[in-house]
Write an enzyme that holds these catalytic residues in place. Structure first.
Site, mmCIF file in Angstrom:
data_model
loop_
_atom_site.group_PDB
_atom_site.id
_atom_site.type_symbol
_atom_site.label_atom_id
_atom_site.label_comp_id
_atom_site.label_asym_id
_atom_site.label_seq_id
_atom_site.Cartn_x
_atom_site.Cartn_y
_atom_site.Cartn_z
ATOM 1 C CB SER A 131 -0.853 -0.011 1.274
ATOM 2 O OG SER A 131 -1.481 1.223 1.469
ATOM 3 C CE1 TYR A 155 -3.466 -2.520 5.833
ATOM 4 C CE2 TYR A 155 -3.193 -0.185 5.340
ATOM 5 C CZ TYR A 155 -3.433 -1.477 4.916
ATOM 6 O OH TYR A 155 -3.637 -1.741 3.579
ATOM 7 C CE LYS A 159 -1.225 -4.269 3.476
ATOM 8 N NZ LYS A 159 -1.644 -5.584 2.966
HETATM 9 P P1 NAD Z 1 -10.930 -6.662 1.802
HETATM 10 O O1 NAD Z 1 -11.080 -6.624 3.282
HETATM 11 O O2 NAD Z 1 -12.139 -6.486 0.962
HETATM 12 O O3 NAD Z 1 -10.206 -8.029 1.371
HETATM 13 C C1 NAD Z 1 -9.338 -8.743 2.223
HETATM 14 C C2 NAD Z 1 -9.877 -10.160 2.301
HETATM 15 O O4 NAD Z 1 -9.013 -10.947 3.103
HETATM 16 C C3 NAD Z 1 -11.274 -10.238 2.901
HETATM 17 O O5 NAD Z 1 -12.101 -10.953 2.021
HETATM 18 C C4 NAD Z 1 -11.083 -10.964 4.229
HETATM 19 O O6 NAD Z 1 -12.203 -11.754 4.563
HETATM 20 C C5 NAD Z 1 -9.824 -11.772 3.937
HETATM 21 N N1 NAD Z 1 -8.988 -12.106 5.095
HETATM 22 C C6 NAD Z 1 -8.537 -11.278 6.065
HETATM 23 N N2 NAD Z 1 -7.755 -11.940 6.926
HETATM 24 C C7 NAD Z 1 -7.700 -13.225 6.487
HETATM 25 C C8 NAD Z 1 -7.059 -14.389 6.949
HETATM 26 N N3 NAD Z 1 -6.326 -14.388 8.076
HETATM 27 N N4 NAD Z 1 -7.210 -15.551 6.268
HETATM 28 C C9 NAD Z 1 -7.974 -15.576 5.147
HETATM 29 N N5 NAD Z 1 -8.618 -14.501 4.660
HETATM 30 C C10 NAD Z 1 -8.478 -13.342 5.325
HETATM 31 O O7 NAD Z 1 -9.823 -5.596 1.408
HETATM 32 P P2 NAD Z 1 -9.323 -5.097 -0.011
HETATM 33 O O8 NAD Z 1 -9.616 -3.661 -0.096
HETATM 34 O O9 NAD Z 1 -9.786 -5.998 -1.083
HETATM 35 O O10 NAD Z 1 -7.755 -5.242 0.209
HETATM 36 C C11 NAD Z 1 -7.020 -6.373 -0.245
HETATM 37 C C12 NAD Z 1 -5.568 -6.186 0.132
HETATM 38 O O11 NAD Z 1 -5.082 -4.986 -0.456
HETATM 39 C C13 NAD Z 1 -5.314 -6.057 1.638
HETATM 40 O O12 NAD Z 1 -4.107 -6.736 1.937
HETATM 41 C C14 NAD Z 1 -5.159 -4.572 1.840
HETATM 42 O O13 NAD Z 1 -4.356 -4.278 2.942
HETATM 43 C C15 NAD Z 1 -4.494 -4.160 0.548
HETATM 44 N N6 NAD Z 1 -4.721 -2.758 0.192
HETATM 45 C C16 NAD Z 1 -6.013 -2.274 0.133
HETATM 46 C C17 NAD Z 1 -6.220 -0.937 -0.170
HETATM 47 C C18 NAD Z 1 -7.634 -0.375 -0.233
HETATM 48 O O14 NAD Z 1 -7.775 0.830 -0.141
HETATM 49 N N7 NAD Z 1 -8.667 -1.158 -0.400
HETATM 50 C C19 NAD Z 1 -5.136 -0.087 -0.427
HETATM 51 C C20 NAD Z 1 -3.847 -0.618 -0.368
HETATM 52 C C21 NAD Z 1 -3.656 -1.962 -0.053
HETATM 53 C C1 UD1 Z 2 -6.630 5.607 3.950
HETATM 54 C C2 UD1 Z 2 -5.709 5.028 4.993
HETATM 55 C C3 UD1 Z 2 -4.479 4.462 4.297
HETATM 56 C C4 UD1 Z 2 -4.875 3.464 3.215
HETATM 57 C C5 UD1 Z 2 -5.815 4.167 2.235
HETATM 58 C C6 UD1 Z 2 -6.310 3.267 1.140
HETATM 59 C C7 UD1 Z 2 -6.147 6.386 6.996
HETATM 60 C C8 UD1 Z 2 -5.600 7.400 7.939
HETATM 61 N N1 UD1 Z 2 -5.363 6.065 5.947
HETATM 62 O O1 UD1 Z 2 -5.941 6.639 3.375
HETATM 63 O O2 UD1 Z 2 -3.647 3.824 5.229
HETATM 64 O O3 UD1 Z 2 -3.733 3.010 2.533
HETATM 65 O O4 UD1 Z 2 -6.949 4.651 2.976
HETATM 66 O O5 UD1 Z 2 -7.100 2.267 1.708
HETATM 67 O O6 UD1 Z 2 -7.234 5.858 7.176
HETATM 68 N N2 UD1 Z 2 -12.053 11.815 3.552
HETATM 69 C C9 UD1 Z 2 -13.043 12.675 3.939
HETATM 70 N N3 UD1 Z 2 -14.167 12.177 4.516
HETATM 71 C C10 UD1 Z 2 -14.372 10.821 4.698
HETATM 72 C C11 UD1 Z 2 -13.338 9.935 4.301
HETATM 73 C C12 UD1 Z 2 -12.203 10.472 3.744
HETATM 74 O O7 UD1 Z 2 -12.917 13.889 3.771
HETATM 75 O O8 UD1 Z 2 -15.409 10.429 5.247
HETATM 76 C C13 UD1 Z 2 -10.843 12.354 2.903
HETATM 77 C C14 UD1 Z 2 -9.542 12.071 3.630
HETATM 78 O O9 UD1 Z 2 -9.254 13.076 4.545
HETATM 79 C C15 UD1 Z 2 -8.559 12.033 2.457
HETATM 80 C C16 UD1 Z 2 -9.404 11.484 1.282
HETATM 81 O O10 UD1 Z 2 -10.742 11.737 1.639
HETATM 82 O O11 UD1 Z 2 -8.130 13.316 2.115
HETATM 83 C C17 UD1 Z 2 -9.209 10.005 1.055
HETATM 84 O O12 UD1 Z 2 -9.451 9.316 2.261
HETATM 85 P P1 UD1 Z 2 -9.428 7.709 2.344
HETATM 86 O O13 UD1 Z 2 -10.316 7.152 1.290
HETATM 87 O O14 UD1 Z 2 -9.711 7.332 3.753
HETATM 88 O O15 UD1 Z 2 -7.944 7.323 1.933
HETATM 89 P P2 UD1 Z 2 -6.524 7.801 2.548
HETATM 90 O O16 UD1 Z 2 -6.686 8.939 3.467
HETATM 91 O O17 UD1 Z 2 -5.621 7.974 1.396
#
Ligand code: NAD
Ligand code: UD1
Length: 345
Positions: A131, A155, A159
């Site tokens: 991430s 978190y 990573k």
């Molecule tokens: P998500 O929660 O929808 O998907 C994660 C999945 O992993 C879920 O289906 C959950 O049930 C499963 N899971 C969690 N712990 C587990 C375990 N111990 N064993 C088996 N399954 C397990 O989240 P996502 O948004 O799809 O994210 C997927 C990956 O990408 C994560 O590793 C997350 O940290 C990373 N990531 C997400 C974002 C984002 O904004 N969505 C951004 C950067 C990185």
């Molecule tokens: C968040 C996580 C980051 C993660 C990323 C993608 C935090 C502090 N950081 O970051 O670790 O990698 O999501 O999953 O949670 N915002 C609002 N109102 C809301 C929600 C968000 O104004 O209700 C704003 C935030 O201040 C930011 C932008 O929208 O400026 C995006 O927010 P968000 O979607 O939570 O992502 P990140 O802040 O980038």
């Protein structure tokens, strides 16, 4: 490209979740058979039912945990996978501050158990979901992939730790082939409107919150801070369509199947958008108004963060293709057709 006859089978951990389900659909479309391992702690099995319908191919789910070595050994002995896309993990920043051990145990402990079982089974090709959170508050934007790592919460530290473990592993045994993908802000949904992001409880992230305001589930958006040093004072992020992200995984998989060693890339568009730009784009896409109020900054938030995605172009031949309008149109189609997410089915 369809590789169904001879294609390597891919284990997708966390494949029932938001990004994983889109990646599974993309893998099936590219001809890779899959098996998903997900403990359903943050997902519904309905996502994979729909993925299978959309793909016209099976998307089998094993309900289980990456921390369960016995289950992993059985699964790997039975399924004969060649590579792994590793999405499974917990991802809520605030929760990680309150329950750090749960995050270290699940994300770091789960990954070491998974890697141990993979090594035993001779499966050494892995694509890992990292991430942009590893950069913390970046000292320059766009953020280059070699920028210093400074995560500001548990978190993010999970990573960074996993990235370091993967680097050590690749150095210890040249047969490992590992892609570390640092996603910026994944948003949007499959254009079918059948799969999308379905957060439990109150969404932490901007786009699902905005979608729920548009569909009438929440009254108004709280905009966290209007006094940042950005174009309009609100936070700027690099929003990337989940379909582009899914394509990035298939490109990374193709590379790990061909080349040994570890590499790291940013997956982002290289463009930043402010919160108010997102609100306006979502209003245009949905035809709904999004009432909002500017409130205090969210603790731990940063002013702006967007990617320098050149390493992904160089190594994977990948770049994001879908713009903010597509992200909002597709997020709205999913939200409006599934106002209660998968639980409405
Ligand atoms: P998500 O929660 O929808 O998907 C994660 C999945 O992993 C879920 O289906 C959950 O049930 C499963 N899971 C969690 N712990 C587990 C375990 N111990 N064993 C088996 N399954 C397990 O989240 P996502 O948004 O799809 O994210 C997927 C990956 O990408 C994560 O590793 C997350 O940290 C990373 N990531 C997400 C974002 C984002 O904004 N969505 C951004 C950067 C990185
Ligand atoms: C968040 C996580 C980051 C993660 C990323 C993608 C935090 C502090 N950081 O970051 O670790 O990698 O999501 O999953 O949670 N915002 C609002 N109102 C809301 C929600 C968000 O104004 O209700 C704003 C935030 O201040 C930011 C932008 O929208 O400026 C995006 O927010 P968000 O979607 O939570 O992502 P990140 O802040 O980038």
């Amino acid at each position: 490209m369809d590789r169904s006859d001879s294609a390597p089978k891919v284990l997708v951990t966390g494949g029932a979740g938001y990004i994983g389900s889109h990646a599974v659909l993309e893998l099936l479309g590219a001809g890779y058979p899959v098996v998903v391992l997900d403990n359903l702690s943050n997902a519904s099995p309905e996502s994979l039912v729909r993925v299978a319908q959309l793909a016209g191919k099976p998307a089998p789910l094993v309900v289980g945990d990456i921390r369960d070595a016995t289950l992993l050994r059985e699964l790997l002995a039975r399924e004969k996978v060649s590579a792994v896309l590793h999405f499974a993990g917990l991802k809520a920043v605030g929760e990680s501050v309150e329950q750090p051990l749960a995050y270290y145990e699940n994300n770091v402990g789960g990954t070491t158990t998974l890697l141990t079982c993979l090594a035993e089974a001779g499966v050494r090709r892995l694509v890992f979901s990292s991430s942009a959170t590893v950069y913390g508050d970046p000292s320059e934007v766009p953020v280059p992939v070699d920028a210093p790592l400074a995560p500001s919460n548990p978190y993010g530290r999970t990573k960074v730790m996993i990235e370091e473990i993967l680097g050590d592993l690749a150095r210890s045994d040249p047969r490992w082939s590992i892609a570390i993908l640092r996603y910026f802000n994944p948003v949007g949904a499959h254009p079918s409107g059948r799969i999308g992001e379905d957060p439990r409880g109150i969404p932490n992230n901007l786009m699902p919150y905005v979608s729920q305001v548009a569909v009438g589930r929440r009254a108004e958006l709280a905009v966290f801070g209007g006094d940042y040093a950005t174009t309009d004072g609100t936070g700027v992020r690099d929003y990337i369509h989940v379909l582009d992200l899914a394509r990035g995984h298939v490109a990374a998989l193709a590379r790990v199947l061909e080349h040994a060693g570890a590499f790291t890339v940013n997956l982002g568009t290289g463009r930043g958008h402010s919160v108010l730009e997102i609100v306006r784009a979502f209003e245009a896409a949905s035809g709904r108004s999004i009432p909002y109020r500017i409130v205090d900054r969210r603790p731990g938030d940063i002013a702006q963060c967007y990617a320098d995605p050149r390493s992904a172009a160089d190594l994977l031949g990948w770049e994001a293709a879908l713009d903010l309008e597509s992200m909002c149109v597709d997020a709205w189609r999913w939200q409006s057709r599934n106002p209660q997410g998968y639980s409405g089915t």
